[in-house]
Design a protein around this motif. Sequence first.
Motif, short mmCIF file in Angstrom:
data_model
loop_
_atom_site.label_atom_id
_atom_site.label_comp_id
_atom_site.label_asym_id
_atom_site.label_seq_id
_atom_site.Cartn_x
_atom_site.Cartn_y
_atom_site.Cartn_z
N MET A 59 93.76 58.84 71.84
CA MET A 59 92.95 59.81 72.58
C MET A 59 93.62 61.19 72.68
SD MET A 59 90.08 58.32 73.23
CE MET A 59 89.25 59.04 74.66
N THR A 213 86.96 62.49 69.28
CA THR A 213 87.25 61.75 70.51
C THR A 213 86.19 60.67 70.77
OG1 THR A 213 88.41 63.62 71.46
CG2 THR A 213 87.59 61.99 73.02
N GLN A 217 87.08 56.72 70.90
CA GLN A 217 86.84 55.89 72.07
C GLN A 217 86.00 54.67 71.70
OE1 GLN A 217 84.97 58.04 75.26
NE2 GLN A 217 85.69 56.60 76.82
#
Length: 522
Positions: A59, A213, A217
């Motif tokens: 992340m 991102t 995720q």
Amino acid sequence: MLNRRHFLATATLAGLSAPAILRAEAGFFRDFPFSLGVAAGDPASDGFVIWTRLAPDPMAPHGGMPLVNIPVEWEVSPDSGFREIVAKGTELARPELGHSVHVEVAGLLPARPYYYRFTAGGERSLRGRARTLPVVGAEVDALKFGVCGCQHYESGFYGAYRHLAREDLAFVYHYGDFIYEYQQDYLFPDGLPVRPVRKYALRGLQDLGDFRTAYTQTLLDIDMQAARSVHAFVSSFDDHEIRNDWVSVYDDWKLDLDGNDPDAPPPEVFMLRKQAAMQAWYEHMPVRKALLPRGGMINAHRELRYGNLVSMQVLDTRQYRDNQPCGDGFKPACPEVYSKDAQVLGKAQEDWLAKNLGKGGATWNAIAQQVTMMALDRRRREDEPKKILNLDSWPGYEAPRERILSRFAGLKNCVVLTGDEHQNFCGDLVLKDKVVGAEFVGTSISSGGDGSDLRKGTDVFLKLNPELKFANDQRGYVVCDVNREAWQTHFMVVDKVTTPTNTLSKRATGVVENGVAGIRMA
Ligand SMILES: [Fe+2]
């Protein structure tokens, strides 16, 4: 995160001349670099793509990677213990592509499983598995494959993917909505607010780092990784990889007639967002290098042929489509719906499809794509006066829809596979009162939350649409079980997505008999 001292020592040895290539030796990565798992995709009779991405601090910006090229070794074996290596090599993970790796493995034997894995910095990835396809035109009696998509991360957990991973499948077609571009504060499953089961990290997605991102995720989900590690995926994108209901036409974005986003950007700015979104999609999908975005566009339509049993045309119904008519949404048709000039696929893709459909003489002519082709009346209350269409689907574009159905009328055994709706349904494709094909619409992995067997008003919906054979509002995926005699589509549903694990059941099976257009429920 990287071991900084080791990084500097290795960097000095490599001289850091441009383009810098580091030899990632054992201990190079402070944390496991294969945090996003592995995947295979776009299978052929002699190989498939294998994918991974280095992200030791997933992340963090750039996944915690230094901005240099890192060599990644890969190997392919017919056995799960990797005793015999039949293909291997080294691929550079480049910072420009988020240190993703796309290897087009070739030279394998047809119609069998293989195992693959990656190594970098003394670290080894999860073991992946994928099947090669039979030789094009070869006598093949059976095919079983999965269809899935629409995986809004906040609406539910990915337990359906764990069940999908346990299925014995040749490959999985993913119809898109791999990510959604927005964060939600509340969901309203029964009209009352509930919290999302988990949150996207970012409130919205604008630039390449943001889109990376969202994929990162999503891919950290272990059920997602499980499914991608055991089945080759044939990946498409739909709208939410970029923005709700986007199509090729940018001039109208400023007006945003559908009212979903009053802050919609002007077209030239939206183009930049699209370019970032397309790059991030490529970086995280196990697709061939031919799908690398050029000028923000991805050449995503392609063909998959399974022996002489199935030819599957994978379509792109977003990038070349005209703006939705009548201001988009669920509305009665306005004259724009019947515009002779309207395009869904764009001329080049439509010509390509016309050339491919029926070519090669496979028993089944399948089309794998995003939005519903049946011209369904969407009314769910009997007191609504006029037929309502989903204008973001094929019935919003009657001329190209009729062209494709006319083509089906001259062929046998046409089956369309669709996503987008977040519900299961299936029915006959009808042209001027003649059934010319069958359409199976798969639900979602998680989008829409738990759902229920029947959405409110389903009885009216079924009554108004005699071509519709089945409707259901649970989450899950679809398994197509195809042989010479029949095409069976199993609607696999899970009882819940608001819990991390769930129970799977087969809710219904739709059958198309060889030579008989249209569906009957088993
Ligand atoms: Fe969706």
